[in-house]
Design an enzyme around this catalytic site. Structure first.
Site, mmCIF file in Angstrom:
data_model
loop_
_atom_site.group_PDB
_atom_site.id
_atom_site.type_symbol
_atom_site.label_atom_id
_atom_site.label_comp_id
_atom_site.label_asym_id
_atom_site.label_seq_id
_atom_site.Cartn_x
_atom_site.Cartn_y
_atom_site.Cartn_z
ATOM 1 N N GLU A 24 0.823 -1.219 0.000
ATOM 2 C CA GLU A 24 0.000 0.000 0.000
ATOM 3 C C GLU A 24 0.858 1.271 0.000
ATOM 4 O OE1 GLU A 24 -3.561 0.302 2.293
ATOM 5 O OE2 GLU A 24 -4.028 -1.821 2.109
ATOM 6 N N ASP A 52 1.217 -8.826 2.582
ATOM 7 C CA ASP A 52 -0.104 -8.856 3.191
ATOM 8 C C ASP A 52 -0.867 -9.887 2.369
ATOM 9 O OD1 ASP A 52 -2.730 -8.545 3.879
ATOM 10 O OD2 ASP A 52 -2.701 -6.347 3.858
ATOM 11 N N ASN A 109 -3.565 -11.394 3.273
ATOM 12 C CA ASN A 109 -4.989 -11.364 3.627
ATOM 13 C C ASN A 109 -5.509 -12.756 3.973
ATOM 14 O OD1 ASN A 109 -6.279 -8.791 3.835
ATOM 15 N ND2 ASN A 109 -5.774 -8.442 1.679
HETATM 16 C C1 4LC Z 1 -10.167 -3.522 3.872
HETATM 17 C C2 4LC Z 1 -9.324 -2.452 3.278
HETATM 18 C C3 4LC Z 1 -9.911 -3.253 1.032
HETATM 19 C C4 4LC Z 1 -8.649 -7.382 5.535
HETATM 20 N N1 4LC Z 1 -10.005 -6.899 5.380
HETATM 21 C C5 4LC Z 1 -11.179 -7.537 5.758
HETATM 22 N N2 4LC Z 1 -12.213 -6.737 5.466
HETATM 23 C C6 4LC Z 1 -11.712 -5.601 4.925
HETATM 24 C C7 4LC Z 1 -12.349 -4.442 4.465
HETATM 25 C C8 4LC Z 1 -11.562 -3.399 3.932
HETATM 26 C C9 4LC Z 1 -9.536 -4.677 4.334
HETATM 27 C C10 4LC Z 1 -10.324 -5.708 4.864
HETATM 28 O O1 4LC Z 1 -8.704 -1.713 3.994
HETATM 29 N N3 4LC Z 1 -9.159 -2.407 1.925
HETATM 30 C C11 4LC Z 1 -10.550 -2.445 -0.074
HETATM 31 O O2 4LC Z 1 -9.565 -1.646 -0.695
HETATM 32 C C12 4LC Z 1 -8.883 -0.765 0.176
HETATM 33 C C13 4LC Z 1 -8.232 -1.529 1.294
HETATM 34 C C14 4LC Z 1 -7.079 -2.330 0.763
HETATM 35 O O3 4LC Z 1 -6.545 -3.150 1.703
HETATM 36 C C15 4LC Z 1 -9.784 0.374 0.593
HETATM 37 C C16 4LC Z 1 -10.424 1.089 -0.383
HETATM 38 C C17 4LC Z 1 -11.254 2.150 -0.052
HETATM 39 C C18 4LC Z 1 -11.447 2.478 1.280
HETATM 40 C C19 4LC Z 1 -10.795 1.775 2.255
HETATM 41 C C20 4LC Z 1 -9.972 0.719 1.911
HETATM 42 C C21 4LC Z 1 -11.274 -8.839 6.376
HETATM 43 C C22 4LC Z 1 -12.087 -9.110 7.447
HETATM 44 N N4 4LC Z 1 -11.952 -10.397 7.778
HETATM 45 C C23 4LC Z 1 -11.031 -10.984 6.957
HETATM 46 C C24 4LC Z 1 -10.546 -12.286 6.931
HETATM 47 C C25 4LC Z 1 -9.577 -12.627 5.967
HETATM 48 C C26 4LC Z 1 -9.141 -11.687 5.042
HETATM 49 C C27 4LC Z 1 -9.652 -10.393 5.063
HETATM 50 C C28 4LC Z 1 -10.590 -10.035 6.033
HETATM 51 C C29 4LC Z 1 -9.051 -13.938 5.967
HETATM 52 N N5 4LC Z 1 -8.576 -14.980 5.981
#
Ligand code: 4LC
Length: 579
Positions: free
Chosen positions: A319, A466, A468
């Protein structure tokens, strides 16, 4: 970019810029009779050269003559004479009646270029004639020619300056190096006078400087000379820092850089500005974080202090906004001895970045790929492509993603037989995207396997990112066990409709160097372990892991990011020992 003030030489009309530099250069040798300076810019990639000088004994206005490099010297000299006559005819200065009363003839003005004692022949091409150290005579004035002197093309200070946090100006030098340039820092005392504070490329203001303005004077240099200095004043004053940060205690353990055979690796999702300052982030994802602490400049102050204080050898970041890399992190980490590589994601404004300690490694090659693009274009992935083509929904989802794998091959400067393959990635984020991430990681491993088997046999891999993916995910199992079967539940993480099962494998022996912490990402609505440093256990052992900040430190402002932590993720830091 916002958040920086300064002079951007390239973005100004070149004449304005050169005027700026020349104003300083001639201030060193002003006055009638003293030798003035003519700065000549002549580079092979351009057809013209520029001669910058102040015409007239009074230090008249700065002139920038653009001439063809292939033109003859006598034509250029004739032009200088012509300009001088024109200048004096146009602007009769007050109290200097003789200039107006006795118009000069261009032909009567001696305009000669000397190399040593000898006039340079008039039929010499400009490109050859205007050498460093030549003397230009224009009437009674003499100018020393400085050809391609070190020149500041950019000098910028951040708009937010915090006590206790390093200020690293963005410096770009043409015909020189930032590392050979001189930096002087000044502070404006209450009396209004500027007092010298420190020398050096990086300045960390202290609490006693709070409320004061900062000034930087930079003189660009190369190994043997210095060019025209530029002075730059900060837009604002030094402000109070946030007090204790989450990384302060960790930096006790990283205060010393390591020596071979130890290697310190950092992996960190630094939270892109393009995401941090969205409505969603401010109101929903990080409502507990005060808006000023989500601002780019504020967070950059923390990130730069955090990263520099880890004294790492290799830093993998996710990021990274393009402008953050260019205007902030790369200049700052360069000043701390790192070289950086950046890979933007397609259709995005953020990407991946690898920094490595330039005194220990050199960059041998880069093998960055957009996973979706590699999937369709590289025969290496034919099998995976064929398999996912059986489910158009999955195929479309995978092809839509701009997910990228950055790969840098580094070579030890001490021992060229010691090479490292650094992988860095940020996989699809959706909680129900486990199957997509499995396909992404399968492509990534095929790619890494190709590099390490075909191009650099037996080179060890350090794979940061990352991912995820939690430690109980199929992805984590695949990476650390080397295979997962087609019946793993993650193939149906978004239901049977999006199922595209396959058994995948790889032959690296990788372990998560920092283990399986409770979380690496801690936001209000979610905490989980999603980031890893996967390390080749055939070559490395984990010497030590730098412990995370305590749960109290992470939660003292409810969650991340906060005033004392710049990202929603926590940096992973491990010291590896080459077996
Ligand atoms: C973001 C986020 C994603 C890791 N994660 C889970 N939910 C989420 C929601 C949002 C991350 C999440 O911050 N982003 C969308 O694009 C970006 C940013 C990039 O990383 C963004 C765009 C606009 C505004 C804000 C951000 C999540 C919840 N539980 C999980 C379990 C696993 C993987 C992911 C998640 C597993 N295993």
């Amino acid at each position: 970019m916002c958040g920086l003030v300064g002079v951007t030489v390239r973005s100004l009309p070149s004449a304005a810029l050169q005027r700026l530099a020349a104003r300083f250069s001639s201030s060193r040798s002003s006055g009638w009779g003293a030798m003035q300076t003519a700065i000549v810019r002549c580079v092979p990639t351009e057809t013209k050269l520029t001669i910058s000088l102040r015409l007239g004994p009074e230090g008249g206005s700065q002139r920038h003559l653009q001439r063809e490099q292939s033109e003859s010297l006598q034509t250029a000299l004739g032009r200088i004479a012509h300009n001088l006559v024109k200048a004096q005819a146009k602007k009769p200065r007050k109290g200097r009646k003789e200039a107006a009363s006795a118009p000069l003839q261009a032909s009567a003005l001696p305009v000669i270029l000397y190399q040593g004692e000898q006039p340079v022949p008039g039929d010499t091409r400009n490109a050859e004639a205007w050498q460093d150290g030549a003397i230009l005579q224009v009437g009674e004035s003499r100018y020393r020619v400085e050809r391609n002197p070190p020149t500041l093309t950019q000098l910028r200070l951040p708009t937010s300056i915090l006590a206790g946090f390093p200020v690293c100006p963005k410096v770009e030098v043409e015909f020189g190096e930032a590392s050979h340039s001189l930096f002087e820092w000044w502070l404006k005392e209450a009396t209004g006078s500027w007092e010298p504070a420190a020398n050096g490329r990086i300045f960390t203001p202290s609490n006693s400087h709070i409320g004061l303005k900062l000034k930087l004077r930079c003189q660009p240099g190369d190994e043997r000379r210095f060019g025209a200095p530029v002075e730059l004043e900060s837009a604002g004053v030094v402000e109070a820092g946030p007090g204790a940060c989450t990384f302060d205690s960790r930096q006790w353990l990283t205060r010393r850089a390591l020596e071979e055979p130890l290697v310190r690796v950092v992996s960190y999702n630094i939270l892109a500005d393009v995401y941090a300052q969205t409505e969603l982030s401010r109101n929903t994802l990080y409502p507990y974080c005060p808006p000023y602490a989500l601002e780019l400049d504020y967070r950059q102050n923390l990130v730069k202090k955090e990263l520099s204080g880890y004294n790492a050898d290799i830093i993998c970041l996710q990021e990274v906004d393009k402008s953050v890399f260019t205007n902030s992190l790369n200049p700052a980490l360069n000043a701390f001895g790192f070289q950086g590589a950046f890979r933007i994601k397609e259709k995005q404004h953020e990407g991946l970045s690898v920094f490595f300690r330039a005194s220990k490694y050199r960059l041998l090659s880069q093998h960055d790929v957009t996973l979706s693009e590699a999937l369709v274009s590289d025969p290496l992935h034919a099998e995976i492509l064929e398999k996912i083509s059986t489910n158009p929904k999955v195929k479309e989802k995978v092809l839509q993603r701009s997910t990228t794998l950055q790969v840098c091959v580094l070579e030890s400067l001490k021992d060229s037989s010691k090479k490292l393959c650094i992988g860095n990635t940020h996989l699809y984020w959706h909680p129900k995207g486990g199957h997509i991430r499995l396909i992404q990681i399968a492509i990534a491993f095929r790619h890494l396997q190709h590099i390490t088997a075909e191009m650099y046999p037996d080179i060890p891999v350090i794979f940061c990112g990352d991912f995820n993916s939690s430690p109980n995910s199929g992805l984590y199992e695949f990476v650390t066990k080397g295979h997962i079967s087609a019946d793993h539940p993650d193939w149906t993480s978004n239901g049977e409709e999006e199922c595209c099962s396959m058994s995948i494998m790889h032959s690296f022996k990788l372990r998560s160097a920092c283990g399986e912490p409770a979380y690496t990402n801690y936001v209000g609505g979610f905490q989980g372990c999603l980031d890893y440093i996967f390390v080749d256990m055939n070559v490395f052992e984990v010497f030590q892991v730098i412990p995370f900040p305590s749960h109290e430190e992470i939660t003292c402002h409810s969650a991340l990011p906060s005033v004392s932590h710049p990202s929603d993720h926590i940096a992973l830091i491990c010291d590896l020992k080459c077996k």
